[in-house]
Design a protein around this motif. Sequence first.
Motif, short mmCIF file in Angstrom:
data_model
loop_
_atom_site.label_atom_id
_atom_site.label_comp_id
_atom_site.label_asym_id
_atom_site.label_seq_id
_atom_site.Cartn_x
_atom_site.Cartn_y
_atom_site.Cartn_z
N VAL A 227 0.88 -1.17 0.00
CA VAL A 227 0.00 0.00 0.00
C VAL A 227 0.92 1.22 0.00
CG1 VAL A 227 -1.90 1.19 1.12
CG2 VAL A 227 -1.72 -1.29 1.33
N GLY A 228 1.15 1.78 -1.17
CA GLY A 228 2.16 2.81 -1.28
C GLY A 228 3.51 2.22 -0.94
N GLN A 241 -9.06 -3.84 -2.41
CA GLN A 241 -9.39 -3.48 -3.79
C GLN A 241 -9.15 -4.68 -4.69
OE1 GLN A 241 -10.90 -0.78 -4.68
NE2 GLN A 241 -10.66 0.42 -2.80
N GLN A 247 -6.41 -0.40 -7.51
CA GLN A 247 -6.00 0.30 -6.30
C GLN A 247 -5.10 1.48 -6.64
OE1 GLN A 247 -4.76 -1.98 -2.77
NE2 GLN A 247 -2.88 -0.78 -2.75
N GLN A 248 -4.13 1.26 -7.51
CA GLN A 248 -3.21 2.34 -7.88
C GLN A 248 -3.94 3.45 -8.63
OE1 GLN A 248 0.20 2.57 -6.95
NE2 GLN A 248 -0.35 4.66 -7.56
N THR A 251 -6.00 5.47 -6.20
CA THR A 251 -5.10 6.26 -5.37
C THR A 251 -4.56 7.46 -6.12
OG1 THR A 251 -4.43 4.30 -4.11
CG2 THR A 251 -2.95 6.19 -4.04
N ASP A 252 -4.20 7.28 -7.38
CA ASP A 252 -3.68 8.39 -8.18
C ASP A 252 -4.71 9.50 -8.31
OD1 ASP A 252 -1.28 7.07 -8.53
OD2 ASP A 252 -1.76 6.34 -10.54
N ARG A 255 -5.15 11.33 -5.00
CA ARG A 255 -4.04 12.27 -4.83
C ARG A 255 -4.29 13.56 -5.61
NH1 ARG A 255 1.02 10.11 -2.98
NH2 ARG A 255 1.24 7.86 -3.21
N ASP A 266 -9.27 10.53 6.39
CA ASP A 266 -9.66 9.43 5.50
C ASP A 266 -10.76 8.65 6.20
OD1 ASP A 266 -9.83 7.40 3.66
OD2 ASP A 266 -7.90 6.49 4.12
N THR A 273 -5.86 1.98 2.22
CA THR A 273 -5.69 2.09 0.77
C THR A 273 -5.27 3.50 0.36
OG1 THR A 273 -7.34 0.38 0.35
CG2 THR A 273 -6.86 1.88 -1.46
N PHE A 274 -5.90 4.51 0.96
CA PHE A 274 -5.58 5.90 0.62
C PHE A 274 -4.76 6.57 1.72
CE2 PHE A 274 -9.79 4.98 -1.34
CZ PHE A 274 -9.31 4.80 -2.63
N PRO A 277 -0.68 5.90 1.30
CA PRO A 277 -0.04 6.67 0.23
C PRO A 277 -0.10 8.17 0.45
CG PRO A 277 -1.37 4.89 -0.70
CD PRO A 277 -1.69 4.97 0.76
#
Length: 409
Positions: A227-228, A241, A247-248, A251-252, A255, A266, A273-274, A277
């Motif tokens: 996770v990150g 996820q 997931q990535q 997350t992107d 961000r 969060d 998950t978030f 990162p």
Amino acid sequence: MTTVTIKRLGQQGDGIASGPIFAPMTLPGEVVSGVLDGALLTEVRIDTPSPDRVAPPCTHFRSCGGCQMQHASDALVSDWKRDIVTNALKIASLETDTRPTVTSPSHSRRRATFAARRTKKGAMAGFHGRKSDTIIAVPNCILVTPTVRAALPLCEELAVAGASRKAALSITVTDSAEGLDIAVSGGKPLDGPLRVALAGLCEQHRIARLTWEDEQIGMRVPPAQPVGVARVVPPAGAFLQATAHGQQTLTDFVRDVVGPAKKVADLFAGCGTFALPLAETSEVHAVEGDRDMMAALDAGWRGATGLKRVTTETRDLFRRPLLPDELSKFDAVVIDPPRAGAAAQMAELARAQVPVIAHVSCNPQTFARDAETLCKAGYVLDWVQPVDQFRWSAHVELVGAFRLAHIAA
């Protein structure tokens, strides 16, 4: 025989003709015929196929219930899922930039729940058939990762060891870098011989962790997930996820919404998950109703290097949402509720006037309802990004970017 022209796709992927008449595995523009049973067209024959009709890439598609849309082109499915989001917003009188769907590749689902049943000759494991309790073997499944697919023989062995004659096991198989993480439900009560048999399978197949109902049978090595920059060991069977790609991607986009915020909340944080990162650049307060998930997130943060401070709070956000005075200390909020949405928490967010909100959702309808609450309170919905982790299904996720109207985009 009844002949109809398909006008559109429903939210579950069935074709819909005037009436309405529902015709499974049909596409808009097709002329089809079949036997009408109430509002359902059965024994469907495609008289005039759509140019978007394709040969299903998986050999199991016709019988397996794991996928709904392999008969449609990737472009049609992507546009259809985007339209589901757009239409949900339209019903709530909301308009925004709904971006093209981002779709996870085939062979990428890192978690699957298989059914496994004892038979006279041994056992069978796979997915349930389409609208059926029948188990369909899926040795060539193109949905899951090769590691998850290779676990099907093991699922059969688990059924032989611990399934009753009357019921199928539900076996959740998760791919991790350390090996398979397996959680079983619906089996026989644990006794001495079953414990010995399961422990033997755990060692024989080098299973990272094996859980039977709520009891851990064995853990050779903690089944961590990246996770990150952190590594987290989720509780057995906890939410994850569906794909690493999804997931990535989520997350992107989160961000992008949060930007340079120094302090972030969060909400419905899961195992981080978030939160984790985002902690690379922001202080994060993670809130989740499940104590074990909060412990996993905290352990992941403490084991990582280079992250800013992450605090955790176990709290039922349905019964006790964060209030405006608690939210006022944050520059941005990330919220990722279950399918039912988060009406109570959204009402408090609307009152708190947090500058920026990243709303992740797995249900466009409840997202639209909650988005309406925020927009009526002075927020602007800058964009929505559909994300398709559940390829060839009727499921769609999304990220929505909210900011207060007086804040420049």
